[in-house]
Design an enzyme around this catalytic site. Structure first.
Site, PDB file in Angstrom:
ATOM      1  N   CYS A  69       0.842  -1.201   0.000  1.00 25.96           N
ATOM      2  CA  CYS A  69       0.000   0.000   0.000  1.00 25.96           C
ATOM      3  C   CYS A  69       0.875   1.247   0.000  1.00 25.96           C
ATOM      4  O   CYS A  69       1.729   1.427   0.877  1.00 25.96           O
ATOM      5  CB  CYS A  69      -0.952  -0.086   1.202  1.00 25.96           C
ATOM      6  SG  CYS A  69      -1.198   1.390   2.176  1.00 25.96           S
ATOM      7  N   CYS A  72       0.815   3.534   3.039  1.00 25.84           N
ATOM      8  CA  CYS A  72       1.471   2.857   4.178  1.00 25.84           C
ATOM      9  C   CYS A  72       2.981   3.043   4.095  1.00 25.84           C
ATOM     10  O   CYS A  72       3.644   3.318   5.101  1.00 25.84           O
ATOM     11  CB  CYS A  72       1.186   1.358   4.168  1.00 25.84           C
ATOM     12  SG  CYS A  72      -0.547   0.939   4.353  1.00 25.84           S
TER      13      CYS A  72
END
Ligand code: ZN
Length: 144
Positions: A69, A72
């Site tokens: 991600c 992230c």
């Protein structure tokens, strides 16, 4: 004179150590002799997660993330910076939700990253979405 102590789970061997408040930085584990509490995020998995959340008397801020991600990955260094700011009030930890799907499901993680602050084994606050280091630290302190 009274001395405050807290139970802290060793990140290296899992032993539970009683540590004097104010001595976290130099405290070493009674079992493995390594540092009991360090100012960087701890990578947790199933078994270690439950032990840290249930047994540690230090509030624990967990970053539920996924290695694939983008937000992230961007938040990773910010989270590491926040660990320095929040030390030794809060311990920061990470859970890779792609590997630890049981834990992610248990806490109903819908999106990553999601931050959850745990205190005395209980979830006390949660915040989805990426934040910078300053906001992470301010958000955590506001809920202590
Ligand atoms: Zn240890």
């Amino acid at each position: 004179m009274t001395t405050d102590t807290r139970l802290i789970v060793c990140p290296h061997c899992g032993a539970i150590n009683r540590v004097q408040t104010g001595r976290e930085a130099e405290a070493t584990c009674g079992k493995c002799r390594d540092k009991v509490f360090e100012n960087h995020p701890l990578e947790l998995v199933g078994a270690t997660f439950d032990r840290h959340i249930a047994k540690s008397q230090v509030p624990t801020l967990v970053d539920f993330y996924s290695p694939t991600c983008g937000p992230c990955l961007m938040m990773g260094p910010q989270f590491a910076d926040a660990a320095k700011t929040l030390f030794p009030q809060v311990r920061l930890a990470k859970i890779d939700t792609s590997a630890e799907q049981t834990i992610a499901a248990r806490f109903g993680i819908q999106a990553v990253p999601t931050l959850i602050l745990f205190k005395n084994g209980q979830e006390i606050a949660r915040q989805p979405g990426a934040m910078n280091a300053r906001d992470i630290a301010a958000w955590a302190k506001q809920h202590l």
